[in-house]
Design a protein around this motif. Sequence first.
Motif, PDB file in Angstrom:
ATOM      1  N   PHE A   1       0.778  -1.237   0.000  1.00 51.42           N
ATOM      2  CA  PHE A   1       0.000   0.000   0.000  1.00 51.42           C
ATOM      3  C   PHE A   1       0.812   1.291   0.000  1.00 51.42           C
ATOM      4  N   HIS A   2       2.057   1.241   0.401  1.00 56.41           N
ATOM      5  CA  HIS A   2       2.825   2.477   0.540  1.00 56.41           C
ATOM      6  C   HIS A   2       4.124   2.391  -0.247  1.00 56.41           C
ATOM      7  N   HIS A   3       4.127   2.908  -1.439  1.00 54.44           N
ATOM      8  CA  HIS A   3       5.344   3.008  -2.234  1.00 54.44           C
ATOM      9  C   HIS A   3       6.044   1.656  -2.357  1.00 54.44           C
ATOM     10  N   SER A   4       5.334   0.686  -2.866  1.00 49.67           N
ATOM     11  CA  SER A   4       5.852  -0.676  -2.949  1.00 49.67           C
ATOM     12  C   SER A   4       7.196  -0.747  -3.667  1.00 49.67           C
TER      13      SER A   4
ATOM     14  N   ILE B   1       2.555 -12.938  -0.218  1.00 47.96           N
ATOM     15  CA  ILE B   1       1.845 -13.843  -1.127  1.00 47.96           C
ATOM     16  C   ILE B   1       0.871 -14.709  -0.333  1.00 47.96           C
ATOM     17  N   ALA B   2       1.325 -15.236   0.789  1.00 48.46           N
ATOM     18  CA  ALA B   2       0.450 -16.081   1.615  1.00 48.46           C
ATOM     19  C   ALA B   2      -0.746 -15.291   2.149  1.00 48.46           C
TER      20      ALA B   2
ATOM     21  N   ARG C   1     -10.649  -9.178  -8.032  1.00 45.80           N
ATOM     22  CA  ARG C   1      -9.730  -8.821  -9.121  1.00 45.80           C
ATOM     23  C   ARG C   1      -8.571  -7.967  -8.614  1.00 45.80           C
ATOM     24  N   LYS C   2      -8.877  -7.035  -7.728  1.00 46.03           N
ATOM     25  CA  LYS C   2      -7.838  -6.172  -7.152  1.00 46.03           C
ATOM     26  C   LYS C   2      -6.815  -7.014  -6.384  1.00 46.03           C
TER      27      LYS C   2
ATOM     28  N   LYS D   1      -2.732  -7.862  -7.118  1.00 43.38           N
ATOM     29  CA  LYS D   1      -1.660  -7.748  -6.121  1.00 43.38           C
ATOM     30  C   LYS D   1      -0.881  -9.054  -6.033  1.00 43.38           C
ATOM     31  N   LEU D   2      -1.608 -10.144  -6.022  1.00 43.25           N
ATOM     32  CA  LEU D   2      -0.988 -11.459  -5.914  1.00 43.25           C
ATOM     33  C   LEU D   2      -0.065 -11.729  -7.099  1.00 43.25           C
TER      34      LEU D   2
END
Length: 143
Positions: free
Chosen positions: A12-15, A74-75, A102-103, A107-108
Motif C-alpha cells: 500500500f505504501h510506495h511498494s 503472497i500467503a 480482481r484487485k 496484487k498477488l
Amino acid sequence: MFLCCNCHRLLFHHSDELLKVMRTIDDRIVHELNTTVPTASFAGKIDASKTCKQLYESLMEAHASREKVIKNCIAQTSAVVKALQERREKDSNDLTLLKQIRKEQTKLKWMQSELNVEEVVNDRSWKVFNERCRVHFKPPKKE
C-alpha cells in the motif's frame, strides 16, 4: 509483526520504494566490491577474506529477508483471495466483491512476479560476488 507491517507497506505504501531500499546491497555490490576487495596489487593491505565473508553474510541475510517478506505477502494475499472467492460463491451477484477479488488477484500476481525479480537480482549479485571473492572466501556448502 515485522512481516505484517512490511507486507502492508509493500502493498500500500510506495511498494517499489520499499523493495528498492531492501535491494540496496544488491544494487551497490559492484561498487562495494571495488572499494573493499583489493586487486592483486593491493592484496596485502586489506583482509579480503574477512571483507568477502562479511559481504557474503550481508547478502545471505538481505536475500532471505526479502524472500520472507514477499512470500509472507503472497500467503496473506492468497488467503484474502480465497476468502473473497468463498464469499463470491455465496453471492455471485455482488459486483463490488468481484472488483475486490480482481484487485487482490492483481496484487498477488505482482508479488509472484517479484519473486522472479528476486531470483534475477540474487543471481546477478552472486555472480559478481563469486567473480571477485572466489579467491578470498569459500562460502559454506548449502545443506
